[in-house]
Design a protein around this motif. Structure first.
Motif, mmCIF file in Angstrom:
data_model
loop_
_atom_site.group_PDB
_atom_site.id
_atom_site.type_symbol
_atom_site.label_atom_id
_atom_site.label_comp_id
_atom_site.label_asym_id
_atom_site.label_seq_id
_atom_site.Cartn_x
_atom_site.Cartn_y
_atom_site.Cartn_z
ATOM 1 N N THR A 370 0.802 -1.220 0.000
ATOM 2 C CA THR A 370 0.000 0.000 0.000
ATOM 3 C C THR A 370 0.839 1.276 0.000
ATOM 4 O O THR A 370 0.372 2.324 -0.428
ATOM 5 C CB THR A 370 -0.946 0.007 1.213
ATOM 6 N N ASP A 371 2.088 1.197 0.487
ATOM 7 C CA ASP A 371 2.950 2.378 0.513
ATOM 8 C C ASP A 371 3.459 2.725 -0.878
ATOM 9 O O ASP A 371 3.544 1.869 -1.768
ATOM 10 C CB ASP A 371 4.160 2.148 1.427
ATOM 11 N N GLN A 372 3.835 3.986 -1.049
ATOM 12 C CA GLN A 372 4.502 4.417 -2.272
ATOM 13 C C GLN A 372 5.979 4.049 -2.157
ATOM 14 O O GLN A 372 6.681 4.538 -1.276
ATOM 15 C CB GLN A 372 4.345 5.923 -2.465
ATOM 16 N N ASN A 373 6.443 3.172 -2.994
ATOM 17 C CA ASN A 373 7.839 2.751 -2.979
ATOM 18 C C ASN A 373 8.206 2.220 -4.358
ATOM 19 O O ASN A 373 7.374 2.210 -5.268
ATOM 20 C CB ASN A 373 8.079 1.691 -1.888
ATOM 21 N N LYS A 374 9.424 1.771 -4.517
ATOM 22 C CA LYS A 374 9.874 1.271 -5.810
ATOM 23 C C LYS A 374 9.501 -0.195 -5.949
ATOM 24 O O LYS A 374 10.132 -1.068 -5.351
ATOM 25 C CB LYS A 374 11.377 1.451 -5.980
ATOM 26 N N LYS A 375 8.472 -0.459 -6.735
ATOM 27 C CA LYS A 375 8.045 -1.832 -6.984
ATOM 28 C C LYS A 375 8.535 -2.252 -8.365
ATOM 29 O O LYS A 375 8.383 -1.519 -9.344
ATOM 30 C CB LYS A 375 6.524 -1.957 -6.906
ATOM 31 N N VAL A 376 9.120 -3.427 -8.433
ATOM 32 C CA VAL A 376 9.561 -3.994 -9.704
ATOM 33 C C VAL A 376 8.952 -5.380 -9.841
ATOM 34 O O VAL A 376 8.480 -5.969 -8.867
ATOM 35 C CB VAL A 376 11.103 -4.079 -9.783
ATOM 36 N N SER A 377 8.934 -5.904 -11.035
ATOM 37 C CA SER A 377 8.431 -7.265 -11.236
ATOM 38 C C SER A 377 9.328 -8.249 -10.504
ATOM 39 O O SER A 377 10.558 -8.160 -10.588
ATOM 40 C CB SER A 377 8.401 -7.609 -12.725
ATOM 41 N N ALA A 378 8.723 -9.159 -9.759
ATOM 42 C CA ALA A 378 9.506 -10.204 -9.101
ATOM 43 C C ALA A 378 10.141 -11.075 -10.180
ATOM 44 O O ALA A 378 9.448 -11.637 -11.033
ATOM 45 C CB ALA A 378 8.614 -11.042 -8.195
ATOM 46 N N PHE A 379 11.454 -11.185 -10.155
ATOM 47 C CA PHE A 379 12.190 -11.840 -11.222
ATOM 48 C C PHE A 379 11.748 -13.298 -11.384
ATOM 49 O O PHE A 379 11.863 -14.110 -10.471
ATOM 50 C CB PHE A 379 13.691 -11.792 -10.915
ATOM 51 N N GLY A 380 11.210 -13.620 -12.561
ATOM 52 C CA GLY A 380 10.780 -14.982 -12.842
ATOM 53 C C GLY A 380 9.369 -15.300 -12.410
ATOM 54 O O GLY A 380 8.894 -16.417 -12.633
ATOM 55 N N TRP A 381 8.667 -14.321 -11.787
ATOM 56 C CA TRP A 381 7.342 -14.598 -11.251
ATOM 57 C C TRP A 381 6.256 -13.710 -11.837
ATOM 58 O O TRP A 381 5.083 -13.875 -11.507
ATOM 59 C CB TRP A 381 7.359 -14.465 -9.728
ATOM 60 N N ALA A 382 6.622 -12.781 -12.681
ATOM 61 C CA ALA A 382 5.631 -11.891 -13.273
ATOM 62 C C ALA A 382 4.754 -12.655 -14.258
ATOM 63 O O ALA A 382 5.207 -13.596 -14.927
ATOM 64 C CB ALA A 382 6.320 -10.735 -13.990
ATOM 65 N N THR A 383 3.492 -12.249 -14.351
ATOM 66 C CA THR A 383 2.583 -12.827 -15.339
ATOM 67 C C THR A 383 2.238 -11.810 -16.421
ATOM 68 O O THR A 383 1.421 -12.079 -17.285
ATOM 69 C CB THR A 383 1.280 -13.305 -14.673
ATOM 70 N N ASN A 384 2.889 -10.642 -16.362
ATOM 71 C CA ASN A 384 2.639 -9.605 -17.359
ATOM 72 C C ASN A 384 3.721 -9.653 -18.437
ATOM 73 O O ASN A 384 4.306 -10.705 -18.695
ATOM 74 C CB ASN A 384 2.580 -8.235 -16.669
ATOM 75 N N ASP A 385 4.012 -8.515 -19.038
ATOM 76 C CA ASP A 385 5.009 -8.491 -20.119
ATOM 77 C C ASP A 385 6.420 -8.788 -19.629
ATOM 78 O O ASP A 385 7.321 -8.995 -20.446
ATOM 79 C CB ASP A 385 4.978 -7.133 -20.822
ATOM 80 N N ASP A 386 6.622 -8.783 -18.318
ATOM 81 C CA ASP A 386 7.930 -9.132 -17.759
ATOM 82 C C ASP A 386 8.066 -10.619 -17.453
ATOM 83 O O ASP A 386 9.052 -11.043 -16.858
ATOM 84 C CB ASP A 386 8.184 -8.338 -16.473
ATOM 85 N N SER A 387 7.081 -11.407 -17.839
ATOM 86 C CA SER A 387 7.194 -12.850 -17.612
ATOM 87 C C SER A 387 8.289 -13.421 -18.501
ATOM 88 O O SER A 387 8.494 -12.975 -19.628
ATOM 89 C CB SER A 387 5.868 -13.544 -17.891
ATOM 90 N N MET A 388 9.002 -14.401 -17.982
ATOM 91 C CA MET A 388 10.073 -15.015 -18.757
ATOM 92 C C MET A 388 9.485 -15.966 -19.800
ATOM 93 O O MET A 388 8.352 -16.436 -19.664
ATOM 94 C CB MET A 388 11.047 -15.741 -17.834
ATOM 95 N N PRO A 389 10.237 -16.279 -20.848
ATOM 96 C CA PRO A 389 9.741 -17.192 -21.875
ATOM 97 C C PRO A 389 9.398 -18.558 -21.300
ATOM 98 O O PRO A 389 9.961 -18.976 -20.285
ATOM 99 C CB PRO A 389 10.919 -17.300 -22.865
ATOM 100 N N SER A 390 8.474 -19.226 -21.938
ATOM 101 C CA SER A 390 8.090 -20.562 -21.503
ATOM 102 C C SER A 390 9.313 -21.466 -21.451
ATOM 103 O O SER A 390 10.095 -21.537 -22.397
ATOM 104 C CB SER A 390 7.047 -21.144 -22.472
ATOM 105 N N GLY A 391 9.482 -22.134 -20.337
ATOM 106 C CA GLY A 391 10.601 -23.041 -20.163
ATOM 107 C C GLY A 391 11.771 -22.450 -19.411
ATOM 108 O O GLY A 391 12.627 -23.192 -18.912
ATOM 109 N N LEU A 392 11.829 -21.103 -19.305
ATOM 110 C CA LEU A 392 12.977 -20.478 -18.651
ATOM 111 C C LEU A 392 12.993 -20.687 -17.147
ATOM 112 O O LEU A 392 14.052 -20.722 -16.522
ATOM 113 C CB LEU A 392 13.009 -18.991 -18.967
#
Length: 425
Positions: A370-392
């Motif tokens: 809920t706080d304003q902070n620097k959020k980044v995609s969790a490496f290897g766990w994103a389901t958006n455009d930052d998701s890794m290729p299938s099999g990675l």
């Protein structure tokens, strides 16, 4: 409910996504009855009874629909969904899969954007190429660093570390006091990768949130010096003996027990661990983010969700009605919050609105959302455009386990680059 991948064990290799019919059946009338298949999974928190009750409640909200529950035989739902598709049995509805894996094959139906906008705090939080295939119902931080306050005090540590140097100092003090600094649970590949997920999210994505998109574009590589330096931190933890003896043989379920029973002082795990915090001594536990070199706060964030809808279902309207009903059911959120440590993302709601009883460490952890902070995609766990290729994910987990006992950081990163290049051809 994204952890749901432990959420993400290795994807099966070589299974082809074939075009085929969904398993739905209908009497043919738009307003008639329909039978749907729903691929679920089970964990200690999301039990068979949870799924049965949640399905029954959604059926009441969407009359004329009956749902047959399918249970994935392992936590790797992506691979199992591929197997079902290959045999012509692709489910009508699928819980917590990786959308990009199936969207590229034309297998998923996007949700109506106006419905998504009306109901969720971050409508595009897990969008893939601009469309939402899984409602963004909840979020998780992957990983957090959970710690035992009693064991910290025993080692003379008064506060959680803020920088990486502080973190190493804490590990050293704990070990000197005869306390195992970090629980790993390395017998399960996804759990073995958690320290590396935290470090890469903090050091690589924290400095360049677009790194994964640049990797798709071929502008950066795993063998780059900054990535190898980050991975080297994980090797440092292993080489100094900061994980328990035989960590690669410890199963995920046992790692939870080890940490909650006070055998280890810290545990790098997704925020779903909050559902496992013992209520009788919850005050013993706290949480913090993986420390960075300069002490800046980076939150590895993943917006999760409920279910994807098959583009091949014979009754898309019925499937959508059920999916929407399930996704907005407060009873489901209560179970996910209390049992699975999910952070709810419905509009206009507070924790009190779900009637939940949560620990102080849950409330403190939720503040990172809920706080304003620097959020980044969790490496290897994103389901958006930052998701890794299938099999990675499988290759990433293998590297994590190999690096527990190998100094060949460059070699393991080169393998990841090769796997990425092969997966994106």
């Amino acid at each position: 409910m994204r952890h749901s991948r432990p959420l993400a064990a290795c994807l099966a290799v070589g299974l082809t996504l074939l075009t085929g019919c969904s398993a739905a059946s209908s009497d043919g009338a738009k307003g008639g009855s329909a039978s749907l298949t729903y691929l679920t999974f089970e964990t200690p928190s999301l039990t068979a009874s949870f799924w049965d009750a949640s399905i029954a409640n959604a059926e009441k909200q969407a009359p004329g629909i009956t749902v047959k529950k399918l249970v994935a035989p392992s936590t790797d739902r992506d691979a199992y969904a591929k197997q079902l598709q290959a045999s012509g049995q692709f489910p009508d509805l699928l819980a917590s899969i990786t959308p990009s894996t199936f969207v590229q094959a034309g297998l998923l139906k996007p949700y109506d954007q106006s419905w998504v906008d009306a109901n969720f705090l971050l409508p595009q939080g897990n969008a893939y190429k601009g469309k939402v295939y899984i409602p963004p119902t909840n979020s998780q931080i992957i990983p957090m660093v959970f710690y035992n306050k009693t064991l910290f005090a025993k080692a003379g540590i008064s506060a959680p570390p803020k920088t990486w140097a502080d973190f190493l100092d804490v590990c050293g003090k704990l070990k000197a006091a005869g306390i195992t600094p970090i629980e790993l649970g390395g017998g399960d590949p996804f759990a073995a990768s958690m320290p590396l997920v935290g470090i890469l999210s903090a050091d690589v994505l924290g400095k360049d949130p677009n790194w994964l998109q640049k990797r798709y574009a071929g502008k950066v590589r795993f063998t780059d010096a900054n990535v190898q330096a980050a991975v080297g931190k994980y090797r440092t933890l292993a080489k100094h003996g900061y994980f328990e003896d035989g960590a690669l043989g410890v199963k995920y379920a046992d790692s939870i027990t080890n940490f909650t029973s006070g055998k280890t002082a810290m545990y790098m795990m997704g925020s779903w661990f909050l559902g496992a915090v013992p209520k009788d001594h919850a005050a013993d536990f706290g949480s913090f983010m993986t420390p960075t070199d300069d002490g800046s706060l980076v939150v590895p964030f993943a917006v999760g969700g409920s279910m994807a809808i098959s583009a091949k279902t014979a009754v898309p309207d019925k499937a959508t009605a059920f999916a929407q009903a399930w996704s907005l059911d407060p009873a489901n959120f209560k179970a996910l919050i209390e049992g699975d440590g999910a952070f709810p993302m419905l509009k206009g709601k507070t924790l009190a609105d779900y009637g939940v009883t949560v620990t102080q460490v849950f409330k403190d952890s939720y503040s990172y959302v809920t706080d304003q902070n620097k959020k980044v995609s969790a490496f290897g766990w994103a389901t958006n455009d930052d998701s890794m290729p299938s099999g990675l994910n499988g290759a990433f987990y293998a590297a994590s386990q190999a690096l527990f006992s190998s100094d060949d950081v460059a070699g393991q990163m080169a393998k990841l680059d090769s796997a990425w290049d092969a997966a994106t051809k």
